[in-house]
Design a protein around this motif. Structure first.
Motif, short mmCIF file in Angstrom:
data_model
loop_
_atom_site.label_atom_id
_atom_site.label_comp_id
_atom_site.label_asym_id
_atom_site.label_seq_id
_atom_site.Cartn_x
_atom_site.Cartn_y
_atom_site.Cartn_z
N LEU A 151 25.27 33.74 54.40
CA LEU A 151 23.86 33.49 54.07
C LEU A 151 22.99 33.44 55.32
O LEU A 151 21.80 33.76 55.28
N ASP A 152 23.58 33.03 56.45
CA ASP A 152 22.83 33.01 57.70
C ASP A 152 22.39 34.42 58.09
O ASP A 152 21.30 34.63 58.63
N GLY A 175 20.30 35.98 54.76
CA GLY A 175 19.09 35.25 54.42
C GLY A 175 17.87 35.65 55.21
O GLY A 175 16.75 35.67 54.68
N ILE A 225 16.76 35.78 47.17
CA ILE A 225 18.08 35.19 46.97
C ILE A 225 18.15 34.71 45.52
O ILE A 225 17.27 33.99 45.06
N ILE A 285 23.67 24.58 47.86
CA ILE A 285 23.25 25.89 48.37
C ILE A 285 21.77 25.85 48.77
O ILE A 285 21.39 26.37 49.83
N TYR A 306 21.67 24.04 51.97
CA TYR A 306 22.20 24.89 53.03
C TYR A 306 21.13 25.89 53.50
O TYR A 306 20.90 26.05 54.71
N LEU A 307 20.49 26.55 52.56
CA LEU A 307 19.48 27.55 52.90
C LEU A 307 18.32 26.93 53.67
O LEU A 307 17.86 27.49 54.68
N SER A 308 17.85 25.79 53.20
CA SER A 308 16.70 25.16 53.88
C SER A 308 17.09 24.65 55.26
O SER A 308 16.23 24.56 56.15
N ARG A 321 19.47 26.14 57.25
CA ARG A 321 19.86 27.26 58.12
C ARG A 321 18.75 28.26 58.39
O ARG A 321 18.71 28.87 59.47
N LEU A 322 17.86 28.47 57.42
CA LEU A 322 16.86 29.52 57.56
C LEU A 322 15.52 28.94 57.97
O LEU A 322 15.02 27.99 57.37
N LEU A 380 12.23 30.52 54.40
CA LEU A 380 12.96 30.83 53.17
C LEU A 380 12.38 32.04 52.47
O LEU A 380 11.16 32.12 52.28
N ILE A 382 13.41 32.48 46.26
CA ILE A 382 14.69 32.07 45.68
C ILE A 382 14.54 31.97 44.17
O ILE A 382 13.62 31.30 43.68
#
Length: 306
Positions: free
Chosen positions: A76-77, A80, A86, A103, A106-108, A110-111, A114, A117
């Protein structure tokens, strides 16, 4: 258009490969509804804590966890940052909904920015043939949905469950299945009268009616309490714990309730006197230390005093 589809488990992956839904695929192989979830904003620290707990209490090899779970999520890294959208493919049960919350967390984490979604309304036991239609009918999550999901994930990881219980009573927006999943989770706290979780109570009630092969008992559970979405692995752990506690016995591949199990159902004994809560967690709540119990009379958690 680059679509990134996040699936809950390899069973969905098999169906997905048979469908004509476009995009890259990332598989979430976690079971966040089971075991310890440390409250931390550092994902590396979270995964380290999670891996240690799963290895110690569930026998899941730490390296296997990192290879199958963490490295898969790290896709996802890469995807994304360039994804146009997504899409989250998660069912309505507790197992899926908590994984979906993670999830989003995780997205918020790492990215930096965004992408849009979306979530699909994935039915229980979907078929490959209807996945394209489900894909077309997906729902775009709004900023308010993402903020609420972040708050619920934080509440999941707290050491006390009051905030999570409150969150389960609030409007869920487009995350419409979360309140029922949260309520199902809260019923896993020990019953104030018997010490049983909702699933343990269900199994004993079934076994009062007669003996069952373990798989037949699981089939009834999946049909009648599908809100949990538990796997064979989780149910095996639960049943084995009940056998060790002496409330169920296995004979000639048949499970049957014991006299102690009947006494607990009749509230003459308490399950907590016969089973260890050490190393058992519900999200961020350590069961060995928590004073919180489920009260079926009020359909809420209550705090007990010594």
């Amino acid at each position: 258009m680059l679509y990134v589809n996040v699936l809950n488990g390899d069973a969905t992956l098999t169906l997905f490969r048979q469908s004509e839904v476009p995009g890259e695929v990332v598989v979430c192989r976690e079971m966040m509804c089971e075991g310890k979830a440390k409250y931390t904003k550092d994902l590396s620290e979270f995964f380290e804590s999670r891996a240690k707990h799963l290895a110690y209490h569930y026998g899941i090899d730490k390296q296997t966890y990192y290879t199958n779970v963490v490295e898969e999520l790290e896709k996802l890294d890469v995807f994304g940052s360039s994804a146009n959208e997504i899409i989250l493919w998660f069912e309505s049960d507790l197992f899926c909904q908590v994984n979906m919350l993670f999830i989003l967390h995780y997205l918020s984490s790492r990215l930096e920015t965004l992408p849009p979604i979306s979530i699909v309304d994935l039915p229980y036991r979907p078929s490959a043939g209807n996945l394209p239609k489900i894909f077309e009918q997906r729902t775009l999550l709004q900023p308010a949905d993402l903020l609420w999901a972040a708050d619920v994930w934080d509440a999941w990881c707290l050491s006390t469950p009051q905030v999570l219980e409150t969150a389960g009573k609030l409007s869920a927006g487009n995350l419409k299945y979360l309140p029922a999943a949260i309520n199902a989770h809260l019923k896993l706290f020990p019953n104030i009268n018997t010490g049983l979780s909702n699933i343990e109570h269900y199994f004993l009630l079934r076994l009062v009616l007669g003996s069952y092969r373990w798989y037949d008992l699981y089939m009834l559970f999946w049909d009648e309490l599908e809100i949990y979405g538990y796997s064979n692995f989780q149910l095996d752990i639960l049943v084995n714990r009940m056998v060790r506690a002496g409330v169920i016995e296995e004979q000639d591949q048949m499970l049957k309730i014991t006299s102690l199990g009947r006494e607990i159902l009749e509230e003459e004994e308490n399950y907590l006197y016969y089973t260890s809560m050490e190393h058992r967690w519900l999200g961020g709540v350590r069961l060995a230390a928590t004073p919180w119990r489920w009260n079926p009379g009020t359909n809420s958690l209550v705090r007990i005093t010594d």
